[in-house]
Structure formats: structure tokens, C-alpha cells
Design a protein around this motif. Structure first.
Motif, PDB file in Angstrom:
ATOM      1  N   UNK A 171     -16.078  -8.523  12.253  1.00 28.80           N
ATOM      2  CA  UNK A 171     -15.192  -8.480  11.095  1.00 28.80           C
ATOM      3  C   UNK A 171     -13.809  -8.033  11.545  1.00 28.80           C
ATOM      4  N   UNK A 172     -12.794  -8.689  11.003  1.00 29.00           N
ATOM      5  CA  UNK A 172     -11.410  -8.309  11.278  1.00 29.00           C
ATOM      6  C   UNK A 172     -10.870  -7.616  10.041  1.00 29.00           C
ATOM      7  N   UNK A 173     -10.408  -6.397  10.211  1.00 29.00           N
ATOM      8  CA  UNK A 173      -9.827  -5.624   9.109  1.00 29.00           C
ATOM      9  C   UNK A 173      -8.364  -5.350   9.423  1.00 29.00           C
ATOM     10  N   UNK A 174      -7.495  -5.769   8.538  1.00 26.15           N
ATOM     11  CA  UNK A 174      -6.057  -5.585   8.748  1.00 26.15           C
ATOM     12  C   UNK A 174      -5.452  -4.801   7.587  1.00 26.15           C
ATOM     13  N   UNK A 175      -4.647  -3.815   7.927  1.00 24.52           N
ATOM     14  CA  UNK A 175      -3.873  -3.064   6.935  1.00 24.52           C
ATOM     15  C   UNK A 175      -2.399  -3.225   7.273  1.00 24.52           C
ATOM     16  N   UNK A 176      -1.584  -3.470   6.259  1.00 25.60           N
ATOM     17  CA  UNK A 176      -0.147  -3.665   6.473  1.00 25.60           C
ATOM     18  C   UNK A 176       0.645  -2.703   5.600  1.00 25.60           C
ATOM     19  N   UNK A 177       1.734  -2.190   6.164  1.00 22.01           N
ATOM     20  CA  UNK A 177       2.643  -1.291   5.443  1.00 22.01           C
ATOM     21  C   UNK A 177       4.008  -1.967   5.375  1.00 22.01           C
ATOM     22  N   UNK A 178       4.529  -2.120   4.167  1.00 23.13           N
ATOM     23  CA  UNK A 178       5.776  -2.855   3.947  1.00 23.13           C
ATOM     24  C   UNK A 178       6.930  -1.895   3.655  1.00 23.13           C
ATOM     25  N   UNK A 179       8.022  -2.074   4.401  1.00 22.14           N
ATOM     26  CA  UNK A 179       9.245  -1.285   4.206  1.00 22.14           C
ATOM     27  C   UNK A 179      10.419  -2.238   4.001  1.00 22.14           C
ATOM     28  N   UNK A 180      11.428  -1.748   3.286  1.00 17.93           N
ATOM     29  CA  UNK A 180      12.656  -2.525   3.098  1.00 17.93           C
ATOM     30  C   UNK A 180      13.858  -1.662   3.458  1.00 17.93           C
ATOM     31  N   UNK A 181      14.861  -2.282   4.054  1.00 19.01           N
ATOM     32  CA  UNK A 181      16.096  -1.571   4.374  1.00 19.01           C
ATOM     33  C   UNK A 181      16.767  -1.143   3.071  1.00 19.01           C
ATOM     34  N   UNK A 182      17.000   0.150   2.925  1.00 19.95           N
ATOM     35  CA  UNK A 182      17.599   0.689   1.700  1.00 19.95           C
ATOM     36  C   UNK A 182      19.122   0.548   1.794  1.00 19.95           C
ATOM     37  N   UNK A 183      19.591  -0.662   1.493  1.00 18.81           N
ATOM     38  CA  UNK A 183      21.009  -0.998   1.649  1.00 18.81           C
ATOM     39  C   UNK A 183      21.676  -1.021   0.283  1.00 18.81           C
ATOM     40  N   UNK A 184      22.676  -0.165   0.089  1.00 21.53           N
ATOM     41  CA  UNK A 184      23.342  -0.024  -1.202  1.00 21.53           C
ATOM     42  C   UNK A 184      24.846  -0.229  -1.055  1.00 21.53           C
ATOM     43  N   UNK A 185      25.525  -0.267  -2.188  1.00 23.38           N
ATOM     44  CA  UNK A 185      26.987  -0.372  -2.163  1.00 23.38           C
ATOM     45  C   UNK A 185      27.600   0.839  -1.460  1.00 23.38           C
ATOM     46  N   UNK A 186      26.958   1.992  -1.622  1.00 22.60           N
ATOM     47  CA  UNK A 186      27.444   3.203  -0.959  1.00 22.60           C
ATOM     48  C   UNK A 186      27.370   3.052   0.559  1.00 22.60           C
ATOM     49  N   UNK A 187      26.263   2.469   1.044  1.00 23.10           N
ATOM     50  CA  UNK A 187      26.115   2.264   2.480  1.00 23.10           C
ATOM     51  C   UNK A 187      27.141   1.263   2.991  1.00 23.10           C
ATOM     52  N   UNK A 188      27.364   0.197   2.204  1.00 27.91           N
ATOM     53  CA  UNK A 188      28.411  -0.778   2.535  1.00 27.91           C
ATOM     54  C   UNK A 188      29.741  -0.057   2.743  1.00 27.91           C
ATOM     55  N   UNK A 189      30.074   0.793   1.776  1.00 23.26           N
ATOM     56  CA  UNK A 189      31.353   1.500   1.802  1.00 23.26           C
ATOM     57  C   UNK A 189      31.452   2.433   3.004  1.00 23.26           C
TER      58      UNK A 189
END
Length: 356
Positions: A171-189
Motif C-alpha cells: 500500500x502506498x500512503x501519501x500525505x501532502x501539506x500545502x503552503x502559499x506565499x503570503x504576498x500582500x500589498x504591504x510586502x510589495x511596498x
């Protein structure tokens, strides 16, 4: 993970083994010991890795080519604009060349790629089925032996039959954890201010940029790997096929259960029918509902928004099997999935997104 870290997280060091031992017999737990781990520990290790390697900043550095800063031809937005065009279809590029907005709109669409930058960590376990099947058999046999003679014999025969059917393979068991870059207007600035300061000769560093990941969620998938005498593939090929499909399956679950990770796919209108080049790899079985989106570009803000203009449904009779290795030994498929819905007001290149 250290004992101090486990204690801080409220994780019992032996919690996983207790969980396994309560579900499996001694024979099964001996084989699977260490293969199944407490996922809260895994995520903690992932978070430590992200912080230690400064992954959010590394992604930003890649997007803006920060390692090339100071070179004469340095253009911080070049990669972003290139990827905006790269992610567009040939039809979108052709249409853009005939409009007043031209390719500038496609280049500006690249900005949306930054805040839609995702990172997925996966953990895969490959476990023999025999000890688990044996553990289940021992449990059912124990229950069967409490029955009367005739019922006991039937139950034991059923238990043996199930055991023989399920003990083969892995049996193959896979677990995945999803992240996203927290990119905001403040970070842009903030990034803009750092670039401006460095160009003015000030002693500042890009590493001072405050940027992080946002944790979106986790999903699991499992699949059975068996070997048959009729199978033409080698064991290595079967294992490769199963593991790749298992990863595809967990990605499909992430897309289905987390709206921000749902992919938008273009449709193709041919002979009055609606098609899209997505299929079983993306988790389609038939009957799923999708919304058709009209892309709206704001020339003042260079922002792209989407407006729902129609609903369509996957036709159960024609779902493209685009899973890894599915085309081997089969006649050539159409290469796209058919959708049911009204074609009026729809055009090739419009995007669709799955809805619950």
C-alpha cells in the motif's frame, strides 16, 4: 524532533506506536513500525525547515531575480512579465495581439502569479499489505470463534478468503501539506522601498524583507500496489506507476478541498461541444460541476478579476483518462473531457473552475 519540542507541542513520544498497536496486531506493528508517523510532528519539522532555509524569501528572490541586482540590465519584473505570457495559451496571445491592450495585459497578469505561488511538501510510505491483512484476520478470527459451530465455520472461511485476497502487494500512503506565499500589498511596498534604497546606495539587505508562508491545509491519499502474472510491466514499473498516481490523487484532493488551490483550465469549443484538457488525473469521475469564468482586466489597477457567466457539468461518458501510464496498450483517446452545458455566449479560451 527533540523531547522538548514534543512536549511543547503536546505530543506524546509513543503516541504513534500506541495508535498503531491498538489497530494492528503485534505481527503487523513489527513491520509497519516507523512507517506511519504522527503527522503533527512532520508538519512541525516542515515548519522548522521552511524557517531555517528561509524558503519564502528564496521564492521572492527567484521571482524578482534579486541575485542579479546591481547588474546593468537588471529588470526586477522581467521574469514575472515573461511568466505572465508563458502561462497564457497560444489563443490568448493571438487575441491579445489584436487588441488595444496588447501583450501588456498578459505581462501584467504575471503579477497574479506571485500571490498564487504554492509549495507542497509530501511524505510517502510504502507498506507491505500482508501483516496488516494478517492483523485483520486475527481480529475477525477471534470474533468468529465466539460464534456457534456453523456460523463460526462460515465466518472463518470468509476471514480466510478476505485475507488471501488482501495480503498480496503493498500500500502506498501519501500525505501532502500545502503552503502559499503570503504576498500582500504591504510586502510589495516593502520590497519596492528596499530596491529604491539600494539604488540610492544605502546599506540595506533584501533579506530584511518580512515575508512568510501561509499554511492552507493537508490531504491524504492511499492506493494498492499488486503484482499479477498477467501484468506486462515489471515490478519497478508497477511501483513507479502507483506512486505517481498516488501523488496525483493527493494533489487532486488539495485542489478539490481548497478553493485557493483550484486550477483554472481553458475550454475548447468544437462542433458545438464543450471540452477541456483535464481528466482523471485531476480527480474527475463524471458529474462534477464547473463554473465558466469571464476574465475582466482593470486597465487602471492592472488587476484581473473573474466573473461567473455559466455552469457546465462533466459528461460521465467521456472523461479523459490522463493518469500516468493510462495510455499504454490502449487506442488513442480524444485527449480531452466532454462537458454538458449551453454553448451560447461561451468561447474557446474561457476558463473553468470546479465548484462543490
Amino acid at each position: 524532533m527533540t523531547d522538548e519540542e514534543r512536549e511543547a507541542l503536546g505530543i506524546n513520544k509513543s503516541e504513534t506506536n500506541k495508535m498503531i498497536n491498538s489497530a494492528l496486531s503485534g505481527a503487523a506493528s513489527d513491520v509497519t513500525a516507523g512507517a506511519i508517523s504522527n503527522n503533527s510532528e512532520v508538519q512541525y519539522e516542515i515548519d522548522k525547515f521552511i524557517k531555517a532555509k528561509k524558503l519564502p524569501f528564496e521564492l521572492v528572490s527567484k521571482w524578482f531575480n534579486l541575485n542579479q541586482f546591481g547588474q546593468e540590465d537588471y529588470l526586477p519584473m522581467k521574469l514575472i512579465q515573461d511568466r505572465g505570457i508563458y502561462s497564457a495559451s497560444a489563443q490568448e496571445i493571438s487575441e491579445a495581439e489584436t487588441t488595444t491592450r496588447g501583450l501588456n495585459e498578459l505581462q501584467n497578469s504575471g503579477k497574479n502569479l506571485i500571490k498564487n505561488t504554492f509549495v507542497v511538501f509530501t511524505k510517502m510510505n510504502f507498506v507491505s499489505n500482508e501483516p496488516i491483512a494478517l492483523a485483520i484476520k486475527q481480529t475477525t478470527d477471534a470474533a468468529a470463534n465466539e460464534l456457534s459451530s456453523l456460523a463460526r465455520d462460515l465466518a472463518l472461511k470468509g476471514s480466510e478468503k478476505i485475507y488471501n485476497k488482501t495480503k498480496e502487494g503493498y500500500s502506498v500512503w501519501t500525505t501532502a501539506w500545502l503552503y502559499r506565499l503570503d504576498w500582500t500589498e504591504k510586502t510589495w511596498s516593502e520590497l519596492g522601498e528596499i530596491i529604491k534604497a539600494k539604488r540610492n546606495g544605502e546599506d540595506v539587505t533584501f533579506a530584511s524583507l518580512d515575508v512568510n508562508f501561509e499554511f492552507i491545509g493537508t490531504e491524504k491519499a492511499s492506493s494498492l500496489v499488486t503484482f499479477s502474472l498477467k501484468e506486462k510491466r515489471t515490478e519497478e514499473q508497477i511501483i513507479e506507476l502507483s506512486t505517481i498516481r498516488n501523488v496525483d490523487q493527493v494533489y487532486a484532493k488539495l485542489q478539490k478541498n481548497h478553493d485557493v488551490f483550484k486550477a483554472k483550465s481553458p475550454i475548447v469549443i468544437e462542433d458545438g461541444e464543450i471540452y477541456s484538457k483535464i481528466g482523471m488525473k485531476e480527480g474527475l469521475e463524471g458529474g462534477e460541476n464547473f463554473e465558466v469564468l469571464e476574465e475582466i482586466w482593470d486597465s487602471e489597477t492592472n488587476e484581473i478579476t473573474y466573473k461567473k457567466i455559466a455552469s457546465i457539468k462533466v459528461d460521465k461518458k467521456q472523461v479523459w483518462d490522463n493518469r500516468y501510464g493510462a495510455s499504454e496498450g490502449k487506442e488513442k483517446e480524444l485527449g480531452k473531457t466532454l462537458f454538458k452545458g449551453k454553448v451560447k455566449n461561451l468561447a474557446s479560451g474561457m476558463l473553468i473552475r470546479q465548484i462543490k
